[in-house]
Design an enzyme around this catalytic site. Structure first.
Site, PDB file in Angstrom:
ATOM      1  N   LYS A  82       0.740  -1.284   0.024  1.00  0.00           N
ATOM      2  CA  LYS A  82       0.041  -0.038   0.158  1.00  0.00           C
ATOM      3  C   LYS A  82       0.800   1.366   0.157  1.00  0.00           C
ATOM      4  O   LYS A  82       0.542   2.401  -0.501  1.00  0.00           O
ATOM      5  CB  LYS A  82      -0.892  -0.096   1.163  1.00  0.00           C
ATOM      6  N   GLU A 104     -11.016   5.304   2.511  1.00  0.00           N
ATOM      7  CA  GLU A 104     -11.698   4.156   3.226  1.00  0.00           C
ATOM      8  C   GLU A 104     -10.698   3.224   3.393  1.00  0.00           C
ATOM      9  O   GLU A 104      -9.643   3.161   3.087  1.00  0.00           O
ATOM     10  CB  GLU A 104     -12.664   3.412   2.053  1.00  0.00           C
ATOM     11  N   SER A 370       2.523  -9.759  -0.526  1.00  0.00           N
ATOM     12  CA  SER A 370       2.062  -8.278  -0.676  1.00  0.00           C
ATOM     13  C   SER A 370       2.229  -7.596   0.741  1.00  0.00           C
ATOM     14  O   SER A 370       2.315  -6.108   0.808  1.00  0.00           O
ATOM     15  CB  SER A 370       0.514  -8.200  -1.219  1.00  0.00           C
TER      16      SER A 370
END
Lengths: 388, 275
Positions: A82, A104, A370
């Site tokens: 991210k 969000e 990830s």
């Protein structure tokens, strides 16, 4: 808009008219930044000196007889991929003169990443999060607070991630003059799917160079988990032109694809329009969006980025499922044999890599790891206790 | 002449602007809808705007979003809504009926099929809240082929290129939003829309009707002053619908806004007067 925002028959810009100027401004800023060496230099400096890029490509010593490599986004600051794109969107927000970020979040990972960039760049930050998730993910709520972000519990709709997206879009419709909506994945209205992909493709660019350096050849398969799909599209993009490299996305099969307790949008969804994009959606026959389910909050979303729907459509990528149980088994296996605790999301990709290795022992596989699993400790603990 | 054209002409002849009332179909229950819709007409609504509920209504504020969820929880489907529309049409042959919903509801049945079903039920127009002008062309084409007027949205921040598209694709009326944000968030409308209305007229767009935040007779008068052909009141009415005497409250609220010399509308239950 300068671009049409389509990936084959998917994508587009389906938002209330009032938001169009905000998306046009964002597209212009993004396209300008792509050409601007100064933006690239500032982003690269942050990715290197703040976030810790490049991340390593690790060859598993014990799993997969040396044929499985892990792209280690878990080692990035923030603990997941991210960070790549929140830094980039944060810089864009500053360039557009915005003073406030909204985002969000489901379990809180994207909220934490946004809070991080808000603190770093001095932007007021507010995070929409389903009210039940606020209760369940107290630790992440606390982390966001430490970094100065305010968490707004969402009590509308079904109080889930999709309702948090709805609330963020509603906020943005009234606040876009000073606020940037830092959407968390490669989904949503144009230009988000394109922009987030471009900001995440550093994962695949590095991985491709690293596997070539390590093995002097391209992999047979590249495997990544898919929720909204940002880490997968980031890993896939630089391999798309390598037609002999199989691209495999792994969705949450949850409690099984036969029922409704899964997040397998690409395998079980039907075409529709949600959150600004024409894509595949889990929905009933009337067009009401269904609740998804996964053991991992990051894969628990009833739609998917439009480019994945397109890659499936043209047969360039295939999408498979890993169940809650398979993901949990892979989670434990990676921890036990490699000393790496993956995020439950990433464990879905590990599960598929192990399955593939069993079927094709010679196949050279690159897996997108990830994120790391620290955030999952509480839920893993209760799973382990329940299993006893 | 279309129902909208006749209705706007009749309003002009009476030297007033049109009054549109919005309610959510099936809210608070399917059985309550017919009486509530009749109350709009009794209260003086020249046109009615009816919502078909969607699970993820991003253009709506809390009042209308909650109403939609309540209708969905009561099991209301688009088929039920079509039946309610046909039922209203049978009782009110001349009142223009506009439908408001979201793209996914339309997609689920197919754009052309949905437009035909709306036409068969007696609806006049369709506004798809999350289809902006840049995406609207194929949608408008399917609607026009079925005899449904595509209604597009214009906002004060909508650039001229988009207004041209609104003008060329839109029929019936143009839905002008009185401010940024979502429906009925309690913020006062900004009523300086003269420039927007003039730009729409210059481009040959259908008559401008102002929505989002309209809730008092003063708002209506200001909209008329700015050159609107009509107003749409939504959240303020939706808030009254589930009350015990919902139909009477809806009728009285409409009356207060449609009769210029009548009294001001009663305050809504929360005390705040909203769209």
């Amino acid at each position: 808009m300068r671009l049409n925002g389509r990936f084959g028959r998917f994508g587009g810009c389906y938002v209330p008219e009032i938001l169009l100027p905000a998306l046009e401004q964002l597209e212009a800023a993004f396209l300008h930044a792509e050409e601007d060496a100064a933006f690239g230099a500032e982003l690269d400096a942050l990715l290197t000196t703040y976030a810790g890029r490049p991340t390593p490509l690790t060859r598993c010593r014990n799993l997969g007889h040396g044929r499985i490599y892990l792209k280690r986004e878990d080692l990035l600051h923030g603990g997941a991929h991210k960070t790549n794109q929140v830094l980039a969107q944060g810089l864009l927000a500053k360039r557009m003169g915005k003073t406030r970020l909204i985002a969000e979040t489901g379990a809180g990972q994207h909220g934490v990443a946004t809070a991080m960039v808000g603190a770093l760049l001095g932007l007021e930050t507010e995070i929409y999060m389903g009210a039940d998730d606020v209760e369940r993910q107290a630790l992440n709520v606390h982390r966001m607070g430490l970094m100065g972000a305010r968490v707004i519990p969402v009590t509308t709709g079904d109080r889930t991630l999709k309702d948090a997206v709805n609330e963020a879009l509603r906020d943005w419709a009234g606040s876009f003059e000073n606020t940037h909506y830092l959407l968390g994945t490669a989904a949503g209205p144009h230009p988000f799917p394109l922009m987030v992909r471009q900001f995440q493709r550093v994962i695949g660019r590095e991985a491709r160079e690293q596997i070539l350096a390590a093995e002097a050849r391209l992999p047979d398969a590249v495997v990544a988990c898919v929720g909204g799909g940002s880490n997968a599209i980031g890993l896939f993009s630089d391999f798309v032109a390598d037609e002999r490299v199989r691209l495999i996305g792994v969705e949450a099969a949850g409690r099984g694809l036969h029922g409704s307790d899964h997040g397998a949008t690409l395998q079980r969804g039907t075409p529709g329009i949600l959150h600004g994009s024409e894509t595949l959606i889990l929905q009933d026959r009337h067009g009401q969006v269904s609740d998804s389910w996964s053991i991992s909050a990051g894969l628990d979303y009833p739609a998917v980025g439009p480019e994945h729907a397109h890659l499936q459509d043209i047969g360039r990528a295939t999408y498979v499922g890993a169940s809650d149980d398979e993901a949990f088994a892979a989670f434990k296996a990676l921890a036990r044999t490699e000393g790496i605790v993956p995020a439950l999301e990433s464990a879905h990709a590990i599960a598929e890599a192990l399955r593939l290795h069993e079927a094709e022992p010679d196949a050279l596989i690159v897996v997108g790891l990830s994120g790391r699993g620290d955030k999952d400790m509480a839920s893993v603990q209760s799973l382990l206790e329940a299993a006893q | 002449m279309s129902r909208y054209a006749s209705m706007f002409a009749a309003c002009r002849a009476e030297n007033r602007i049109a009054f549109g009332g919005f309610l959510m179909l099936g809210h608070p229950s399917p059985s309550a809808t017919a009486e509530l819709l009749d109350a709009l007409v009794e209260g003086g609504a020249d046109m009615v705007e009816l919502g078909i509920p969607f699970s993820d209504p991003v253009a709506d504020g809390p009042v209308i979003a909650r109403a939609g969820k309540q209708a969905l929880d009561a099991g209301v489907t688009p088929d039920d809504c079509l039946a309610m529309i046909a039922d209203f049409r049978a009782r009110h042959p001349d009142v223009p009926v506009g439908i408001l919903t979201y793209a996914n509801i339309v997609m689920a049945r197919g754009r052309a099929t949905f437009a035909r079903e709306l036409a068969d039920a007696g609806a006049d127009s369709l506004l798809v809240a999350d289809v902006p002008a840049i995406e609207a062309e194929p949608w408008a084409g399917d609607m026009i082929a079925a005899g449904i007027d595509p209604v597009l949205i214009a906002a004060p921040n909508t650039p001229d290129s988009a207004l041209q598209r609104v003008a060329s694709l839109g029929r019936g009326y143009t839905y002008c939003v009185a401010r940024s944000g979502v429906t009925g968030s309690g913020e006062a409308p900004r009523l300086a829309h003269g420039a927007l209305f003039a730009a729409l007229e210059r481009n040959g767009a259908p008559p401008p009707v102002l929505g989002f935040g309209i809730s008092t007779a003063d708002h209506v008068a200001a909209a008329a002053e700015a050159g609107a052909a009509g107003v749409i009141v939504g959240s303020a009415l939706v808030q009254l619908a589930p009350l015990e005497d919902g139909p009477a409250r809806v009728r009285d609220y409409c009356r207060a806004l449609t009769q210029p010399n009548g009294s001001q509308p009663r305050a809504t239950p929360s005390g705040a007067v909203m769209m």
